[in-house]
Design a protein around this motif. Structure first.
Motif, PDB file in Angstrom:
ATOM      1  N   CYS A   1       1.870   2.682   0.590  1.00  0.00           N
ATOM      2  CA  CYS A   1       1.199   1.693  -0.259  1.00  0.00           C
ATOM      3  C   CYS A   1       1.462   0.269   0.249  1.00  0.00           C
ATOM      4  O   CYS A   1       0.540  -0.548   0.345  1.00  0.00           O
ATOM      5  CB  CYS A   1       1.673   1.876  -1.708  1.00  0.00           C
ATOM      6  SG  CYS A   1       0.713   0.912  -2.867  1.00  0.00           S
ATOM      7  N   ILE A   2       2.718   0.002   0.598  1.00  0.00           N
ATOM      8  CA  ILE A   2       3.061  -1.336   1.138  1.00  0.00           C
ATOM      9  C   ILE A   2       2.224  -1.605   2.389  1.00  0.00           C
ATOM     10  O   ILE A   2       1.633  -2.672   2.570  1.00  0.00           O
ATOM     11  CB  ILE A   2       4.569  -1.406   1.512  1.00  0.00           C
ATOM     12  CG1 ILE A   2       5.455  -1.253   0.275  1.00  0.00           C
ATOM     13  CG2 ILE A   2       4.897  -2.703   2.263  1.00  0.00           C
ATOM     14  CD1 ILE A   2       6.928  -1.007   0.592  1.00  0.00           C
ATOM     15  N   ARG A   3       2.179  -0.594   3.251  1.00  0.00           N
ATOM     16  CA  ARG A   3       1.411  -0.724   4.514  1.00  0.00           C
ATOM     17  C   ARG A   3      -0.052  -1.065   4.225  1.00  0.00           C
ATOM     18  O   ARG A   3      -0.641  -1.950   4.862  1.00  0.00           O
ATOM     19  CB  ARG A   3       1.532   0.598   5.272  1.00  0.00           C
ATOM     20  CG  ARG A   3       0.675   0.721   6.514  1.00  0.00           C
ATOM     21  CD  ARG A   3       0.959   2.083   7.150  1.00  0.00           C
ATOM     22  NE  ARG A   3       0.103   2.379   8.284  1.00  0.00           N
ATOM     23  CZ  ARG A   3      -1.076   2.965   8.207  1.00  0.00           C
ATOM     24  NH1 ARG A   3      -1.571   3.303   7.017  1.00  0.00           N
ATOM     25  NH2 ARG A   3      -1.770   3.224   9.290  1.00  0.00           N
ATOM     26  N   ALA A   4      -0.620  -0.369   3.235  1.00  0.00           N
ATOM     27  CA  ALA A   4      -2.036  -0.601   2.914  1.00  0.00           C
ATOM     28  C   ALA A   4      -2.246  -2.001   2.337  1.00  0.00           C
ATOM     29  O   ALA A   4      -3.230  -2.679   2.665  1.00  0.00           O
ATOM     30  CB  ALA A   4      -2.520   0.460   1.933  1.00  0.00           C
ATOM     31  N   VAL A   5      -1.325  -2.447   1.495  1.00  0.00           N
ATOM     32  CA  VAL A   5      -1.438  -3.798   0.914  1.00  0.00           C
ATOM     33  C   VAL A   5      -1.401  -4.834   2.039  1.00  0.00           C
ATOM     34  O   VAL A   5      -2.258  -5.716   2.130  1.00  0.00           O
ATOM     35  CB  VAL A   5      -0.285  -4.063  -0.101  1.00  0.00           C
ATOM     36  CG1 VAL A   5      -0.239  -5.531  -0.511  1.00  0.00           C
ATOM     37  CG2 VAL A   5      -0.419  -3.165  -1.324  1.00  0.00           C
TER      38      VAL A   5
ATOM     39  N   ASP B   1      -4.507   9.841 -12.759  1.00  0.00           N
ATOM     40  CA  ASP B   1      -4.200  11.272 -12.824  1.00  0.00           C
ATOM     41  C   ASP B   1      -2.811  11.531 -12.260  1.00  0.00           C
ATOM     42  O   ASP B   1      -2.047  12.312 -12.812  1.00  0.00           O
ATOM     43  CB  ASP B   1      -5.230  12.081 -12.014  1.00  0.00           C
ATOM     44  CG  ASP B   1      -6.588  12.123 -12.699  1.00  0.00           C
ATOM     45  OD1 ASP B   1      -6.641  11.908 -13.924  1.00  0.00           O
ATOM     46  OD2 ASP B   1      -7.598  12.354 -12.002  1.00  0.00           O
ATOM     47  N   PHE B   2      -2.528  10.871 -11.143  1.00  0.00           N
ATOM     48  CA  PHE B   2      -1.237  11.081 -10.475  1.00  0.00           C
ATOM     49  C   PHE B   2      -0.657   9.758 -10.011  1.00  0.00           C
ATOM     50  O   PHE B   2      -1.374   8.912  -9.492  1.00  0.00           O
ATOM     51  CB  PHE B   2      -1.400  12.026  -9.277  1.00  0.00           C
ATOM     52  CG  PHE B   2      -1.919  13.382  -9.680  1.00  0.00           C
ATOM     53  CD1 PHE B   2      -1.153  14.240 -10.453  1.00  0.00           C
ATOM     54  CD2 PHE B   2      -3.198  13.778  -9.311  1.00  0.00           C
ATOM     55  CE1 PHE B   2      -1.648  15.483 -10.850  1.00  0.00           C
ATOM     56  CE2 PHE B   2      -3.697  15.016  -9.698  1.00  0.00           C
ATOM     57  CZ  PHE B   2      -2.919  15.872 -10.472  1.00  0.00           C
ATOM     58  N   THR B   3       0.632   9.606 -10.203  1.00  0.00           N
ATOM     59  CA  THR B   3       1.320   8.409  -9.715  1.00  0.00           C
ATOM     60  C   THR B   3       1.800   8.655  -8.280  1.00  0.00           C
ATOM     61  O   THR B   3       1.938   9.813  -7.852  1.00  0.00           O
ATOM     62  CB  THR B   3       2.547   8.088 -10.596  1.00  0.00           C
ATOM     63  OG1 THR B   3       3.389   9.245 -10.630  1.00  0.00           O
ATOM     64  CG2 THR B   3       2.153   7.708 -12.013  1.00  0.00           C
ATOM     65  N   ILE B   4       2.091   7.569  -7.577  1.00  0.00           N
ATOM     66  CA  ILE B   4       2.611   7.683  -6.207  1.00  0.00           C
ATOM     67  C   ILE B   4       4.031   8.275  -6.293  1.00  0.00           C
ATOM     68  O   ILE B   4       4.885   7.727  -6.981  1.00  0.00           O
ATOM     69  CB  ILE B   4       2.646   6.289  -5.533  1.00  0.00           C
ATOM     70  CG1 ILE B   4       1.231   5.717  -5.402  1.00  0.00           C
ATOM     71  CG2 ILE B   4       3.352   6.352  -4.176  1.00  0.00           C
ATOM     72  CD1 ILE B   4       1.192   4.231  -5.032  1.00  0.00           C
ATOM     73  N   GLY B   5       4.264   9.354  -5.612  1.00  0.00           N
ATOM     74  CA  GLY B   5       5.597   9.984  -5.602  1.00  0.00           C
ATOM     75  C   GLY B   5       5.632  11.323  -6.297  1.00  0.00           C
ATOM     76  O   GLY B   5       6.466  12.180  -5.983  1.00  0.00           O
TER      77      GLY B   5
ATOM     78  N   ARG C   1      -4.933   4.270  -0.597  1.00  0.00           N
ATOM     79  CA  ARG C   1      -6.144   3.802  -1.303  1.00  0.00           C
ATOM     80  C   ARG C   1      -5.771   2.830  -2.416  1.00  0.00           C
ATOM     81  O   ARG C   1      -6.411   1.779  -2.593  1.00  0.00           O
ATOM     82  CB  ARG C   1      -6.899   5.017  -1.866  1.00  0.00           C
ATOM     83  CG  ARG C   1      -8.186   4.595  -2.505  1.00  0.00           C
ATOM     84  CD  ARG C   1      -9.113   5.745  -2.778  1.00  0.00           C
ATOM     85  NE  ARG C   1     -10.313   5.273  -3.454  1.00  0.00           N
ATOM     86  CZ  ARG C   1     -11.060   6.031  -4.243  1.00  0.00           C
ATOM     87  NH1 ARG C   1     -10.753   7.293  -4.443  1.00  0.00           N
ATOM     88  NH2 ARG C   1     -12.134   5.537  -4.834  1.00  0.00           N
ATOM     89  N   MET C   2      -4.739   3.178  -3.159  1.00  0.00           N
ATOM     90  CA  MET C   2      -4.340   2.301  -4.274  1.00  0.00           C
ATOM     91  C   MET C   2      -3.889   0.933  -3.758  1.00  0.00           C
ATOM     92  O   MET C   2      -4.189  -0.102  -4.362  1.00  0.00           O
ATOM     93  CB  MET C   2      -3.232   2.959  -5.094  1.00  0.00           C
ATOM     94  CG  MET C   2      -3.711   4.122  -5.947  1.00  0.00           C
ATOM     95  SD  MET C   2      -2.302   4.925  -6.734  1.00  0.00           S
ATOM     96  CE  MET C   2      -3.148   6.080  -7.826  1.00  0.00           C
ATOM     97  N   GLY C   3      -3.159   0.937  -2.633  1.00  0.00           N
ATOM     98  CA  GLY C   3      -2.692  -0.337  -2.058  1.00  0.00           C
ATOM     99  C   GLY C   3      -3.872  -1.208  -1.656  1.00  0.00           C
ATOM    100  O   GLY C   3      -3.897  -2.422  -1.931  1.00  0.00           O
TER     101      GLY C   3
END
Ligand code: F6P
Length: 322
Positions: free
Chosen positions: A19-23, A135-139, A270-272
């Motif tokens: 996620c950090i990478r995507a942000v 639906d689902f959280t990261i982790g 995707r979220m990031g």
């Protein structure tokens, strides 16, 4: 908006790095400067800021933990703490923030972005899966796979020795890890905080299993279950089956680490990316979630109130199929 920051806070979760990478990479691609804040809100208060570039996030998509480190920060709960954090962000010229975390992170972000004029957008990072609006959280996906693999191993021993294992999995207030890992391992019973534990029914199940000459019995307990956890359940069972060989295993933090699964990496990426898009679209005080493959923005104060009941069909499956 020219400069944004990203941080991870609360319990770490596999997929946070993706996620950090995507942000970072989305922001750089859109011409923004990016700052990484170390150690969550604590690092924000103390001004622990580093400039992020493409290379800072190279080779991390497959790693568990978080390269930005994390913390649970008591100081941020005070107005003085939040004031210090605001001053640090302002001094660094940060105009928007992506917060990767869970319940506590978003509760803090909600208060902060109402007090001060800096937009916050969140992505759900917690193994517990206890947030509304996704639906689902990261982790979560990685954690249930880790729990499943560990329980599979224990089941070999349970079979070999004809033992009853009571295995406690994480989930502070919810039973999502317990429920799915129980179904996936064919556990005999699952105890979750969302449904009242019926100790008598559990004893009956064990009696029936004894008659059926089942060699292995596995009971999965969510740490947040109102019974008080695996050792308490063992005590109850021992009272009724004094000669039964019971063993307790607490899986603990093994569930928080490890390489994120493929779904985790894709979802977190995707979220990031969508978190940066949301900041650029002028959104604030919202969490980016994914429901049925669509991106959904949920206000922080709604995301932290998990209203959803556990699916009773999934609970029934444990009973029916074991
Ligand atoms: O929120 C994630 C989680 O792993 C919970 O399942 C657990 O109760 C808690 O964090 C443990 O937190 P800590 O690592 O701070 O003890």
């Amino acid at each position: 908006m020219k400069k944004i920051a990203v941080f991870t806070s609360g319990g770490d979760a596999p997929g946070m790095n993706a996620c950090i990478r995507a942000v970072v990479r989305t922001a750089l691609n859109k011409g923004l400067e990016v700052i990484g804040i170390h150690r969550g809100y604590q690092g924000m208060i103390e001004g622990e800021f580093v400039v992020m570039n493409n290379a800072s996030v190279a080779g991390i998509i497959h790693q568990g933990g978080t390269i930005l480190h994390s913390a649970r920060c008591a100081e941020f709960r005070s107005k003085e703490g939040r004031q210090k954090a605001f001053e640090q962000l302002e001094k660094a010229g940060i105009e928007g923030v992506v917060a990767i975390g869970g319940d506590g992170t978003f509760t803090g972000a909600d208060i902060f972005s109402k007090e001060f004029d800096i937009p916050f957008v969140g992505t759900p990072g917690t193994i517990d899966n206890d947030l509304n609006g996704t639906d689902f959280t990261i982790g979560y996906d990685t954690a249930i796979n880790t729990a499943m693999a560990a329980i599979d191993n224990i089941k070999d021993t349970a079979n070999a020795h004809n033992r009853l294992f009571i295995i406690e999995v994480m989930g502070r207030d919810v039973g999502f890890i317990a429920l799915r890992s129980a179904i996936a391992t064919g556990a005999e019973a699952v105890l979750v905080p969302e449904s009242q534990t019926d100790t008598e029914a559990l004893i009956q199940t064990l009696k029936i299993n004894q008659k059926r000459k089942k060699r292995a019995n596995i009971i999965i307990v969510a740490e947040g279950d109102e019974t008080g956890g695996a050792f308490k359940i063992e005590e109850e069972i021992k009272k009724r089956f004094p000669f039964y060989e019971t063993k307790v295993t607490i899986l603990g933090h093994i569930q928080r680490g490890g390489r994120p699964t493929c779904m985790e990496r894709v979802r977190a990426s995707r979220m990031g990316m969508e978190a940066v898009n949301a900041l650029l679209a002028g959104k604030s005080n919202v969490m980016v979630g994914q429901i049925h493959n669509d991106i959904v923005l949920t206000p922080f104060d709604q995301a932290v109130k998990h209203h959803e009941e556990i699916n009773p069909i999934l609970l029934e499956m444990v009973e029916m199929l074991s």
